[in-house]
Design a protein around this motif. Structure first.
Motif, PDB file in Angstrom:
ATOM      1  N   LEU A 155      -0.332  12.885   4.037  1.00  0.00           N
ATOM      2  CA  LEU A 155       0.656  13.830   4.557  1.00  0.00           C
ATOM      3  C   LEU A 155       0.082  15.240   4.471  1.00  0.00           C
ATOM      4  CD1 LEU A 155       3.836  12.410   2.753  1.00  0.00           C
ATOM      5  CD2 LEU A 155       3.255  12.177   5.176  1.00  0.00           C
ATOM      6  N   PRO A 156       0.705  16.211   5.120  1.00  0.00           N
ATOM      7  CA  PRO A 156       0.216  17.582   4.982  1.00  0.00           C
ATOM      8  C   PRO A 156       0.137  18.039   3.525  1.00  0.00           C
ATOM      9  CG  PRO A 156       1.748  17.448   6.808  1.00  0.00           C
ATOM     10  CD  PRO A 156       1.786  16.110   6.119  1.00  0.00           C
ATOM     11  N   SER A 157       0.929  17.445   2.652  1.00  0.00           N
ATOM     12  CA  SER A 157       0.946  17.828   1.238  1.00  0.00           C
ATOM     13  C   SER A 157      -0.098  17.107   0.397  1.00  0.00           C
ATOM     14  CB  SER A 157       2.330  17.555   0.648  1.00  0.00           C
ATOM     15  OG  SER A 157       2.667  16.189   0.792  1.00  0.00           O
ATOM     16  N   GLY A 158      -0.763  16.091   0.968  1.00  0.00           N
ATOM     17  CA  GLY A 158      -1.767  15.373   0.187  1.00  0.00           C
ATOM     18  C   GLY A 158      -1.836  13.903   0.559  1.00  0.00           C
ATOM     19  N   THR A 159      -2.686  13.164  -0.173  1.00  0.00           N
ATOM     20  CA  THR A 159      -2.922  11.752   0.093  1.00  0.00           C
ATOM     21  C   THR A 159      -2.472  10.907  -1.089  1.00  0.00           C
ATOM     22  OG1 THR A 159      -4.789  12.252   1.536  1.00  0.00           O
ATOM     23  CG2 THR A 159      -4.670  10.012   0.658  1.00  0.00           C
ATOM     24  N   GLU A 160      -1.805   9.779  -0.780  1.00  0.00           N
ATOM     25  CA  GLU A 160      -1.333   8.867  -1.809  1.00  0.00           C
ATOM     26  C   GLU A 160      -2.025   7.516  -1.656  1.00  0.00           C
ATOM     27  OE1 GLU A 160       2.887   8.532  -1.559  1.00  0.00           O
ATOM     28  OE2 GLU A 160       3.216  10.692  -1.527  1.00  0.00           O
ATOM     29  N   HIS A 161      -2.508   6.974  -2.778  1.00  0.00           N
ATOM     30  CA  HIS A 161      -3.108   5.644  -2.811  1.00  0.00           C
ATOM     31  C   HIS A 161      -2.271   4.769  -3.748  1.00  0.00           C
ATOM     32  CE1 HIS A 161      -7.019   7.047  -1.060  1.00  0.00           C
ATOM     33  NE2 HIS A 161      -6.601   8.186  -1.584  1.00  0.00           N
ATOM     34  N   ALA A 162      -2.166   3.496  -3.440  1.00  0.00           N
ATOM     35  CA  ALA A 162      -1.448   2.568  -4.313  1.00  0.00           C
ATOM     36  C   ALA A 162      -2.039   1.174  -4.160  1.00  0.00           C
ATOM     37  CB  ALA A 162       0.050   2.543  -3.986  1.00  0.00           C
ATOM     38  N   GLU A 163      -1.799   0.331  -5.151  1.00  0.00           N
ATOM     39  CA  GLU A 163      -2.309  -1.034  -5.102  1.00  0.00           C
ATOM     40  C   GLU A 163      -1.555  -1.860  -4.064  1.00  0.00           C
ATOM     41  OE1 GLU A 163      -2.248  -2.849  -8.907  1.00  0.00           O
ATOM     42  OE2 GLU A 163      -3.536  -1.341  -9.845  1.00  0.00           O
ATOM     43  N   ASP A 164      -2.253  -2.874  -3.543  1.00  0.00           N
ATOM     44  CA  ASP A 164      -1.646  -3.769  -2.573  1.00  0.00           C
ATOM     45  C   ASP A 164      -0.511  -4.570  -3.205  1.00  0.00           C
ATOM     46  OD1 ASP A 164      -1.485  -5.506  -0.153  1.00  0.00           O
ATOM     47  OD2 ASP A 164      -2.179  -7.014  -1.578  1.00  0.00           O
ATOM     48  N   HIS A 165       0.628  -4.611  -2.540  1.00  0.00           N
ATOM     49  CA  HIS A 165       1.746  -5.437  -3.027  1.00  0.00           C
ATOM     50  C   HIS A 165       2.497  -6.054  -1.854  1.00  0.00           C
ATOM     51  CE1 HIS A 165       3.533  -1.371  -2.428  1.00  0.00           C
ATOM     52  NE2 HIS A 165       4.567  -2.045  -1.993  1.00  0.00           N
ATOM     53  N   GLU A 166       1.773  -6.320  -0.762  1.00  0.00           N
ATOM     54  CA  GLU A 166       2.438  -6.801   0.440  1.00  0.00           C
ATOM     55  C   GLU A 166       3.128  -8.144   0.214  1.00  0.00           C
ATOM     56  OE1 GLU A 166      -0.118  -6.754   3.836  1.00  0.00           O
ATOM     57  OE2 GLU A 166      -0.663  -4.652   3.571  1.00  0.00           O
ATOM     58  N   TYR A 167       2.380  -9.154  -0.208  1.00  0.00           N
ATOM     59  CA  TYR A 167       2.974 -10.486  -0.339  1.00  0.00           C
ATOM     60  C   TYR A 167       3.911 -10.607  -1.540  1.00  0.00           C
ATOM     61  CZ  TYR A 167       0.832 -12.395   3.777  1.00  0.00           C
ATOM     62  OH  TYR A 167       0.519 -12.638   5.093  1.00  0.00           O
ATOM     63  N   PRO A 168       3.632  -9.986  -2.676  1.00  0.00           N
ATOM     64  CA  PRO A 168       4.673  -9.939  -3.709  1.00  0.00           C
ATOM     65  C   PRO A 168       5.970  -9.306  -3.200  1.00  0.00           C
ATOM     66  CG  PRO A 168       2.566  -9.389  -4.667  1.00  0.00           C
ATOM     67  CD  PRO A 168       2.338  -9.474  -3.179  1.00  0.00           C
ATOM     68  N   GLY A 169       5.837  -8.265  -2.359  1.00  0.00           N
ATOM     69  CA  GLY A 169       7.024  -7.639  -1.781  1.00  0.00           C
ATOM     70  C   GLY A 169       7.772  -8.567  -0.851  1.00  0.00           C
ATOM     71  N   LEU A 170       7.021  -9.349  -0.061  1.00  0.00           N
ATOM     72  CA  LEU A 170       7.647 -10.317   0.836  1.00  0.00           C
ATOM     73  C   LEU A 170       8.450 -11.357   0.056  1.00  0.00           C
ATOM     74  CD1 LEU A 170       4.871 -11.120   3.472  1.00  0.00           C
ATOM     75  CD2 LEU A 170       7.008  -9.909   3.884  1.00  0.00           C
ATOM     76  N   TYR A 171       7.868 -11.884  -1.005  1.00  0.00           N
ATOM     77  CA  TYR A 171       8.559 -12.931  -1.748  1.00  0.00           C
ATOM     78  C   TYR A 171       9.736 -12.378  -2.547  1.00  0.00           C
ATOM     79  CZ  TYR A 171       5.772 -16.787  -0.208  1.00  0.00           C
ATOM     80  OH  TYR A 171       5.223 -17.760   0.585  1.00  0.00           O
ATOM     81  N   ALA A 172       9.647 -11.141  -2.997  1.00  0.00           N
ATOM     82  CA  ALA A 172      10.817 -10.516  -3.626  1.00  0.00           C
ATOM     83  C   ALA A 172      11.947 -10.391  -2.610  1.00  0.00           C
ATOM     84  CB  ALA A 172      10.437  -9.146  -4.185  1.00  0.00           C
ATOM     85  N   ARG A 173      11.610 -10.016  -1.398  1.00  0.00           N
ATOM     86  CA  ARG A 173      12.602  -9.903  -0.324  1.00  0.00           C
ATOM     87  C   ARG A 173      13.195 -11.264   0.020  1.00  0.00           C
ATOM     88  NH1 ARG A 173      16.599  -7.363   2.329  1.00  0.00           N
ATOM     89  NH2 ARG A 173      16.467  -7.553   4.592  1.00  0.00           N
TER      90      ARG A 173
END
Length: 308
Positions: A253-271
């Protein structure tokens, strides 16, 4: 509360790399069985060669995750829903829009959950990107999704057949993000699909969309990229430029860059667990509809044969 007994149907690369670890890491689920006519399954988990065999003779299950090619998914999903079993559909949710609509109607009638799972929407940068864009005026969007098919889909003949989507198999991931983060709907204006002389599905596509406010959206898809891979979305707004890179994992973003660990499939199964517990379905077909529009309206251009 007892865990949801789930079977993974189709034990290929995506199942082993993503589904099985995500299920193992979620206490809401227990892996009851695996199903595949080709893969031997995993140690100490019942394995059957067909879903029909599982439903007739295998351990009881509450849900299935369908990780098969989309061309055969409707029959499997319909078989499970007939028994009142909840269904997780890998992306794309089906080979056609009509079959997904039929499955949604069937799920509603039997009171089972149907989940069209768009894993890229659960990439770390997507939710904050959606929130930031909600209050911005979109001026222009550039999507670049270029990768090497030989690395990501080696020897997968089904992906080149009708219903297999070709380069739209990864491209639909980008569309699942963009349809989720942009505040206004958008639609296809023009497209050119490059189709190898010996294949039925495209290896590249150049697409131009327009949102309902007039903002231009350009998408560049190519399966022939070697070296570093490109999975980038750039959104120019009245407040500066947003960039999602690495498939949505990195947000700038104009304010900076954010990095985070992958959580795509854990997120899918939580959903998926939340949907099952609350008795609801989630069947968004917007990304698949845009792909269907590309085949409906796009121009075909024959390119050199592709040899895997």
């Amino acid at each position: 509360m007892d865990p949801i007994r789930i079977a993974v149907v189709g034990v290929g690369k995506i199942a082993r790399d993503q589904h099985l670890p995500a299920i193992a890491g979620n206490r809401a689920f227990s892996l009851a069985a695996t199903v595949s006519p080709h893969d031997p399954g995993v140690p100490e988990v019942p394995h059957l060669e067909s879903l029909e065999q599982l439903l007739e003779d295998g351990p009881a299950v509450d849900a299935v995750a369908l990780c098969t090619p989309p061309q055969v998914r409707y029959g499997l999903a319909a078989m499970a829903l007939k028994r009142g079993i909840h269904v997780f559909l890998e992306k794309p949710p089906g080979a056609t829009l009509a079959e997904v609509a039929a499955l949604e109607s069937r799920a509603d009638k039997v009171g089972a959950t149907l989940f069209a799972a768009w894993h890229s929407r659960f990439a770390a940068g997507v939710a904050p990107a959606r929130a930031w864009l909600a209050e911005r005026r979109i001026e222009r969007v550039e999507i670049t999704w270029r990768e090497d098919v030989r690395v990501w889909h080696p020897g997968q003949a089904w992906i080149w057949e009708p219903g297999g989507l070709g380069v739209f198999d990864p491209g639909i991931n980008a569309l699942s993000i963009v349809t989720h983060i942009l505040p206004r709907p958008f639609f296809l204006k023009t497209a050119t699909l490059e189709i190898p002389a010996n294949r039925a599905a495209p290896i590249a596509a150049d697409m131009h969309f327009c949102d309902t406010g007039g903002a231009a959206i350009h998408m560049d898809l190519d399966w022939r990229q070697t070296g570093p891979q490109s999975w980038d979305i750039i959104v120019e707004t009245d407040a500066g430029t947003l960039k999602l890179s690495n498939g949505g994992a990195v947000l700038s973003l104009p304010s900076g860059t954010e990095h985070a660990e992958d959580h795509e499939y854990p997120g899918l199964y939580a959903r998926f667990a939340t949907l099952i517990r609350s008795g609801r379905s989630d069947v968004d077909v917007d990304p698949l509809r845009l792909v269907a529009d590309a085949f409906l309206r796009g121009k075909r251009a024959t390119t050199e044969a592709f040899i895997d």
